[in-house]
Design a protein around this motif. Sequence first.
Motif, PDB file in Angstrom:
ATOM      1  N   UNK A 146     -14.165  -3.972 -11.402  1.00 25.24           N
ATOM      2  CA  UNK A 146     -14.872  -3.866 -10.125  1.00 25.24           C
ATOM      3  C   UNK A 146     -14.455  -4.874  -9.091  1.00 25.24           C
ATOM      4  N   UNK A 147     -13.705  -5.891  -9.490  1.00 27.35           N
ATOM      5  CA  UNK A 147     -13.213  -6.869  -8.518  1.00 27.35           C
ATOM      6  C   UNK A 147     -12.080  -6.261  -7.688  1.00 27.35           C
ATOM      7  N   UNK A 148     -11.890  -6.839  -6.518  1.00 30.03           N
ATOM      8  CA  UNK A 148     -10.778  -6.390  -5.690  1.00 30.03           C
ATOM      9  C   UNK A 148      -9.721  -7.469  -5.659  1.00 30.03           C
ATOM     10  N   UNK A 149      -8.508  -7.066  -6.002  1.00 32.11           N
ATOM     11  CA  UNK A 149      -7.411  -8.023  -5.974  1.00 32.11           C
ATOM     12  C   UNK A 149      -6.938  -8.168  -4.536  1.00 32.11           C
ATOM     13  N   UNK A 150      -6.747  -9.403  -4.099  1.00 28.35           N
ATOM     14  CA  UNK A 150      -6.291  -9.618  -2.723  1.00 28.35           C
ATOM     15  C   UNK A 150      -4.762  -9.557  -2.694  1.00 28.35           C
ATOM     16  N   UNK A 151      -4.170  -8.719  -1.857  1.00 28.29           N
ATOM     17  CA  UNK A 151      -2.710  -8.656  -1.787  1.00 28.29           C
ATOM     18  C   UNK A 151      -2.136 -10.043  -1.546  1.00 28.29           C
ATOM     19  N   UNK A 152      -1.030 -10.310  -2.211  1.00 34.52           N
ATOM     20  CA  UNK A 152      -0.472 -11.658  -2.224  1.00 34.52           C
ATOM     21  C   UNK A 152      -0.253 -12.219  -0.816  1.00 34.52           C
ATOM     22  N   UNK A 161      -8.372   0.914   2.536  1.00 35.94           N
ATOM     23  CA  UNK A 161      -7.282   1.261   1.624  1.00 35.94           C
ATOM     24  C   UNK A 161      -7.075   0.157   0.591  1.00 35.94           C
ATOM     25  N   UNK A 162      -7.201  -1.087   1.038  1.00 39.46           N
ATOM     26  CA  UNK A 162      -7.023  -2.196   0.100  1.00 39.46           C
ATOM     27  C   UNK A 162      -8.135  -2.183  -0.939  1.00 39.46           C
ATOM     28  N   UNK A 163      -9.344  -1.967  -0.471  1.00 46.42           N
ATOM     29  CA  UNK A 163     -10.473  -1.950  -1.409  1.00 46.42           C
ATOM     30  C   UNK A 163     -10.246  -0.892  -2.495  1.00 46.42           C
ATOM     31  N   UNK A 164      -9.807   0.273  -2.064  1.00 44.18           N
ATOM     32  CA  UNK A 164      -9.659   1.357  -3.039  1.00 44.18           C
ATOM     33  C   UNK A 164      -8.416   1.204  -3.906  1.00 44.18           C
ATOM     34  N   UNK A 165      -7.329   0.764  -3.310  1.00 50.03           N
ATOM     35  CA  UNK A 165      -6.073   0.681  -4.054  1.00 50.03           C
ATOM     36  C   UNK A 165      -5.963  -0.574  -4.919  1.00 50.03           C
ATOM     37  N   UNK A 166      -6.720  -1.601  -4.575  1.00 48.11           N
ATOM     38  CA  UNK A 166      -6.577  -2.867  -5.286  1.00 48.11           C
ATOM     39  C   UNK A 166      -7.814  -3.216  -6.119  1.00 48.11           C
ATOM     40  N   UNK A 167      -8.566  -2.177  -6.417  1.00 44.77           N
ATOM     41  CA  UNK A 167      -9.751  -2.409  -7.225  1.00 44.77           C
ATOM     42  C   UNK A 167      -9.375  -2.475  -8.694  1.00 44.77           C
ATOM     43  N   UNK A 168      -9.881  -3.479  -9.374  1.00 46.52           N
ATOM     44  CA  UNK A 168      -9.625  -3.593 -10.809  1.00 46.52           C
ATOM     45  C   UNK A 168     -10.657  -2.830 -11.601  1.00 46.52           C
ATOM     46  N   UNK A 169     -10.375  -2.685 -12.910  1.00 50.43           N
ATOM     47  CA  UNK A 169     -11.310  -1.958 -13.777  1.00 50.43           C
ATOM     48  C   UNK A 169     -12.676  -2.631 -13.819  1.00 50.43           C
ATOM     49  N   UNK A 188       0.851  -1.188   0.000  1.00 52.15           N
ATOM     50  CA  UNK A 188       0.000   0.000   0.000  1.00 52.15           C
ATOM     51  C   UNK A 188       0.891   1.243   0.000  1.00 52.15           C
ATOM     52  N   UNK A 189       0.543   2.225  -0.821  1.00 49.07           N
ATOM     53  CA  UNK A 189       1.329   3.462  -0.841  1.00 49.07           C
ATOM     54  C   UNK A 189       1.051   4.305   0.404  1.00 49.07           C
TER      55      UNK A 189
END
Length: 430
Positions: free
Chosen positions: A408-414, A398-406, A318-319
């Motif tokens: 609409x899915x949310x990528x789960x941090x590795x 923060x994860x929801x917003x920063x890891x959202x794909x185009x 996360x930035x």
Amino acid sequence: MLDPKILKKDIDLIVKNLDKKKFHLDKDLFLNLDSNRKDIIAETESLQSKKNILSKEIGFLKSKGEGAENLTSEVELINLSLKDKKELLDISEVKFRDFLLNVPNILDKNVPSGNSEKDNKIIKFSKDKDLEKLNKVNFSDHSEIGKALKLYDSDTASNISGSRFSLLFGSLAQLHRALGSFMIDTHINEHKYTEVNVPLIVNSKSLVGTGQLPKFKDDLFEIKNKDDFFLIPTAEVPLTNIFKDKVLSEDDLPIMYASLSTCFRSEAGSYGKDTKGLIRQHQFDKVELVNAVNPDSSEESLNTLISHAEKILDLLCLPYRKILLCSGDTGFSSSITYDLEVWMPSQNSYREISSCSNFKDFQSRRMNIKYKNKLTKKKEYIHTLNGSGLAVGRTLAAIIENFQNDNGDIEIPEILRPYMNNMKFIKSHK
RNA sequence: GGAGAGAUGGCUGAGUGGUCGAAAGCGGCACCCUGCUAAGGUGUUAUACGGGUAACUGUAUCGAGGGUUCGAAUCCCUCUCUCUCCGCCA
């Protein structure tokens, strides 16, 4: 609490220092309270001393079978004036202590002067600040994203409880739980903290110890049908109070405790602020880190503590940025505070996700926490520090917003996937 | 929730109205001795707040707060906490 002796000795310096914290220390009032108290102590003790001597004499006479009526009536007289003096003494002691309990901690020399968060000093940005990602497409708020996925519901929560509560469903609830587990696991395994499961309800003494009381009662939830029960605003309160009234061995220091707990805050005075989403809730989970350290190493310990919190953000990719709070923004009990702020795309800004402070001996003086100094052989106050590592709700946001794909899915941090049955994305709940 | 027992120094534990800040043991510290050596001896060992450059000295503290008394660790009242038994319960 400040050392009254030092406060008296360096009063002008301390007035100046606290001025920067926007606290006006009433010098004359303090000096007055102090001398008034001392006068009464002197008078009370000399009466008491007289009384003790006479009483002993009476005992001696009686053991020899002699009468002691003169002495007895003399002591009775002393007792009368002693009673008045003691009442005065009580009043003056209470005033003195109340005064001290309401004086904030003095600022570390490294704290920059300033009035508000605008004057805070940016120390650094996270290494892998992904500008491309920051400027990405979709600036939806995490609560909107969550609602769209049908995994977040604040409307129903407000029916159940009221405003500033949330419901999380399915994989979002799981992600929330995964975050808490991942954070505390990291601190235990990588940073060698001892995990502690703490009471969520504490008494007022504990809150005075850490500094939430007497000044900030409005920020707390108090339990109504039970005397002297408060919901914790942070696990800092029970964790730090573990040490209350203890004398620690120098070899045991530093002691590092970590706790994942739910926190409760009334958020009085923040009407209209952050009303949407997970940023400012009455109830949220947080991993708290507390250190009890040797005064010689507290500065170093603070840097280490911050690095522990940063590590979580780094592992989650996360930035964020690291901020040194200015004098006006530094909290009541703290001597110096660094915040970590995570990037929230929807708000186009950084938001606090961790706050790490060195309290020096401010809390240990309130709580009477000492260690035996091997060199001086004296019992001296330890230093306490704490920091969030991290706030779980805000991290989820923060994860929801920063890891959202185009799509609409949310990528789960590795790093979280092992906690999520190796799931890679959170997809909409059908 | 009901019935009972308890709370003393770093720890164990004596102490039921005066000379008790508190026996003894353990632990800690210092020194000494030593062919009984994973031993022995001697001394010392609380905190806070006053006064004093200091040596030192005064006061308070035996769970907390009040009371009785010339005098309370000790007697009385209230509260808190701990333990045991019963009830209830995740």
